[in-house]
Design a protein around this motif. Structure first.
Motif, PDB file in Angstrom:
ATOM      1  N   ALA A 257       0.838  -1.199   0.000  1.00 34.48           N
ATOM      2  CA  ALA A 257       0.000   0.000   0.000  1.00 34.48           C
ATOM      3  C   ALA A 257       0.871   1.247   0.000  1.00 34.48           C
ATOM      4  O   ALA A 257       2.033   1.228   0.415  1.00 34.48           O
ATOM      5  N   ARG A 258       0.312   2.341  -0.467  1.00 34.60           N
ATOM      6  CA  ARG A 258       0.995   3.624  -0.315  1.00 34.60           C
ATOM      7  C   ARG A 258       0.795   4.110   1.124  1.00 34.60           C
ATOM      8  O   ARG A 258      -0.148   3.722   1.804  1.00 34.60           O
ATOM      9  N   LEU A 259       1.685   4.987   1.547  1.00 27.34           N
ATOM     10  CA  LEU A 259       1.639   5.505   2.907  1.00 27.34           C
ATOM     11  C   LEU A 259       1.482   7.022   2.873  1.00 27.34           C
ATOM     12  O   LEU A 259       2.317   7.724   2.295  1.00 27.34           O
ATOM     13  N   ARG A 260       0.414   7.502   3.488  1.00 26.01           N
ATOM     14  CA  ARG A 260       0.202   8.943   3.614  1.00 26.01           C
ATOM     15  C   ARG A 260       0.699   9.374   4.994  1.00 26.01           C
ATOM     16  O   ARG A 260       0.121   9.002   6.022  1.00 26.01           O
ATOM     17  N   ALA A 261       1.775  10.118   5.019  1.00 26.80           N
ATOM     18  CA  ALA A 261       2.392  10.551   6.271  1.00 26.80           C
ATOM     19  C   ALA A 261       1.940  11.973   6.568  1.00 26.80           C
ATOM     20  O   ALA A 261       2.267  12.918   5.838  1.00 26.80           O
ATOM     21  N   VAL A 262       1.169  12.124   7.642  1.00 29.51           N
ATOM     22  CA  VAL A 262       0.514  13.396   7.965  1.00 29.51           C
ATOM     23  C   VAL A 262       1.230  14.064   9.132  1.00 29.51           C
ATOM     24  O   VAL A 262       1.302  13.505  10.234  1.00 29.51           O
ATOM     25  N   HIS A 263       1.764  15.247   8.885  1.00 30.48           N
ATOM     26  CA  HIS A 263       2.383  16.044   9.946  1.00 30.48           C
ATOM     27  C   HIS A 263       1.647  17.376  10.012  1.00 30.48           C
ATOM     28  O   HIS A 263       1.617  18.133   9.038  1.00 30.48           O
ATOM     29  N   ALA A 264       1.041  17.626  11.167  1.00 27.93           N
ATOM     30  CA  ALA A 264       0.314  18.887  11.338  1.00 27.93           C
ATOM     31  C   ALA A 264       1.155  19.846  12.168  1.00 27.93           C
ATOM     32  O   ALA A 264       1.568  19.512  13.286  1.00 27.93           O
ATOM     33  N   TRP A 265       1.423  21.013  11.604  1.00 24.87           N
ATOM     34  CA  TRP A 265       2.227  22.017  12.296  1.00 24.87           C
ATOM     35  C   TRP A 265       1.322  23.078  12.891  1.00 24.87           C
ATOM     36  O   TRP A 265       0.502  23.684  12.196  1.00 24.87           O
ATOM     37  N   GLN A 266       1.468  23.267  14.190  1.00 23.49           N
ATOM     38  CA  GLN A 266       0.691  24.301  14.863  1.00 23.49           C
ATOM     39  C   GLN A 266       1.457  25.616  14.822  1.00 23.49           C
ATOM     40  O   GLN A 266       2.570  25.710  15.345  1.00 23.49           O
ATOM     41  N   PRO A 267       0.891  26.650  14.207  1.00 25.78           N
ATOM     42  CA  PRO A 267       1.557  27.961  14.187  1.00 25.78           C
ATOM     43  C   PRO A 267       1.594  28.555  15.594  1.00 25.78           C
ATOM     44  O   PRO A 267       0.952  28.040  16.511  1.00 25.78           O
ATOM     45  N   PRO A 268       2.364  29.613  15.786  1.00 29.88           N
ATOM     46  CA  PRO A 268       2.414  30.246  17.101  1.00 29.88           C
ATOM     47  C   PRO A 268       1.020  30.535  17.643  1.00 29.88           C
ATOM     48  O   PRO A 268       0.094  30.859  16.892  1.00 29.88           O
ATOM     49  N   ALA A 269       0.883  30.394  18.964  1.00 24.45           N
ATOM     50  CA  ALA A 269      -0.437  30.509  19.590  1.00 24.45           C
ATOM     51  C   ALA A 269      -1.104  31.848  19.301  1.00 24.45           C
ATOM     52  O   ALA A 269      -2.308  31.921  19.075  1.00 24.45           O
ATOM     53  N   ILE A 270      -0.333  32.893  19.326  1.00 28.38           N
ATOM     54  CA  ILE A 270      -0.875  34.228  19.012  1.00 28.38           C
ATOM     55  C   ILE A 270      -0.151  34.723  17.761  1.00 28.38           C
ATOM     56  O   ILE A 270       1.014  35.093  17.799  1.00 28.38           O
ATOM     57  N   SER A 271      -0.855  34.652  16.652  1.00 29.59           N
ATOM     58  CA  SER A 271      -0.195  35.017  15.399  1.00 29.59           C
ATOM     59  C   SER A 271      -1.191  35.632  14.436  1.00 29.59           C
ATOM     60  O   SER A 271      -2.248  35.051  14.172  1.00 29.59           O
ATOM     61  N   PRO A 272      -0.882  36.802  13.893  1.00 27.31           N
ATOM     62  CA  PRO A 272      -1.755  37.414  12.884  1.00 27.31           C
ATOM     63  C   PRO A 272      -1.407  36.956  11.478  1.00 27.31           C
ATOM     64  O   PRO A 272      -2.020  37.362  10.504  1.00 27.31           O
ATOM     65  N   PHE A 273      -0.389  36.044  11.376  1.00 27.55           N
ATOM     66  CA  PHE A 273       0.119  35.685  10.062  1.00 27.55           C
ATOM     67  C   PHE A 273      -0.784  34.676   9.351  1.00 27.55           C
ATOM     68  O   PHE A 273      -1.470  33.876   9.981  1.00 27.55           O
ATOM     69  N   VAL A 274      -0.736  34.678   8.061  1.00 27.07           N
ATOM     70  CA  VAL A 274      -1.475  33.732   7.229  1.00 27.07           C
ATOM     71  C   VAL A 274      -0.487  33.113   6.250  1.00 27.07           C
ATOM     72  O   VAL A 274       0.318  33.819   5.641  1.00 27.07           O
ATOM     73  N   LEU A 275      -0.571  31.771   6.119  1.00 25.41           N
ATOM     74  CA  LEU A 275       0.342  31.080   5.225  1.00 25.41           C
ATOM     75  C   LEU A 275       0.227  31.657   3.812  1.00 25.41           C
ATOM     76  O   LEU A 275      -0.870  31.754   3.265  1.00 25.41           O
ATOM     77  N   GLY A 276       1.369  32.009   3.227  1.00 25.29           N
ATOM     78  CA  GLY A 276       1.381  32.574   1.885  1.00 25.29           C
ATOM     79  C   GLY A 276       1.238  34.083   1.870  1.00 25.29           C
ATOM     80  O   GLY A 276       1.363  34.703   0.813  1.00 25.29           O
TER      81      GLY A 276
END
Length: 291
Positions: free
Chosen positions: A173-192
């Motif tokens: 089978a293929r393997l889907r490796a999921v890593h979830a990154w939590q951004p800083p707790a207080i952050s106004p930033f948006v990815l991109g």
């Protein structure tokens, strides 16, 4: 053939699904299947004052549970070696002892007990955090095989990755490796939209890729899909479960068996996954991936 997979049964529909999954897995690993039922008033949350009145009928019921589970396993996999075991005692404690010499312990997501109305029963939750071997908790089985294993991982997930890569290799089978990154707790930033956020995310992605590389080298036949996303781990892994045959998560559970202690991610995935979930403790990984 060396070793066996143990499945706990209580006559519930979830336990029947566990037997089906365990029988298929035993054949994949060239192992025997051991079906265990724990009989006694404590197994069914029956008050002590009723014990004498129901004991004989519980004996009969226990025998029928094992007969039906064995018949189901043999229909599912006709050439699979199967044996049945009847025990008495506290269910979680007995099954934990049975898991001592098992390659894996398979359980239904919930049984017939008084505390089994939720998606995960108390016995499954307790054993998932404390059994000495990998524990697979089976919800509804997928209608068809999807050819994919999903694993949630971070820098401390060697046990889960070892198990997941071995399972994917074994199944082709293929393997889907999921890593979830939590951004800083207080952050106004948006990815991109902000360079600092993007740099932090890229650094997290790089660390995750390095973690995976060790296991890629050991299992070159496994096709790996890296899924590294910002956000919560439970949500990301549960989304991946919709296209998977099995989800693998680690557990850092500590404390006595009665505490039913699981990490928040493991517990959340057990409740939200749409396919069977394997919970792998560090000490259990080598056992579960060896066969």
């Amino acid at each position: 053939m060396n070793g066996h997979i143990t499945v706990g049964v209580d006559g519930s529909p979830a336990a029947s699904n566990a037997v089906r999954w365990a029988a298929d897995e035993a054949v994949r690993r060239d192992l025997a299947l051991r079906i265990v039922h724990v009989a006694g008033v404590y197994a069914y949350d029956i008050p002590l004052r009723q014990a004498v009145a129901v004991y004989e009928s519980l004996e009969d019921y226990s025998a029928s549970v094992l007969r039906e589970a064995e018949a189901l396993a043999r229909r599912r996999q006709p050439f699979l070696p199967v044996d049945t075991v009847l025990r008495k005692g506290v269910v979680a404690e007995v099954l934990r002892a049975e898991a001592e010499d098992a390659v894996a312990l398979v359980l239904g997501s919930r049984g017939y007990g008084r505390f089994s109305r939720g998606r995960i029963g108390s016995v499954s939750a307790a054993l998932a955090g404390h059994a000495p071997c990998p524990v697979v908790v089976v919800h509804d089985l997928p209608v068809r095989e999807r050819g994919e294993i999903a694993v949630g991982f971070d820098e401390c997930s060697a046990a889960a990755l070892r198990f997941a890569f071995a399972e994917a290799d074994r199944r082709g089978a293929r393997l889907r490796a999921v890593h979830a990154w939590q951004p800083p707790a207080i952050s106004p930033f948006v990815l991109g939209a902000d360079p600092i956020f993007d740099e932090l995310f890229e650094a997290a992605r790089h660390r995750a890729v390095l973690v995976l590389q060790r296991w890629r080298d050991r299992h070159p036949r496994v096709r790996v899909i890296e899924q590294i996303v910002p956000g919560g781990a439970v949500e990301a892994i549960c989304r991946a479960s919709a296209a998977a045959d099995l989800v693998v998560v680690g557990s850092r559970g500590r404390g006595p068996l009665s505490s039913a202690l699981l990490g928040s991610v493991s517990r959340g995935v057990l409740h939200g996954s749409r396919c069977p979930v394997a919970v792998v403790r560090p000490m259990a990984a080598a056992i579960g991936s060896a066969a």
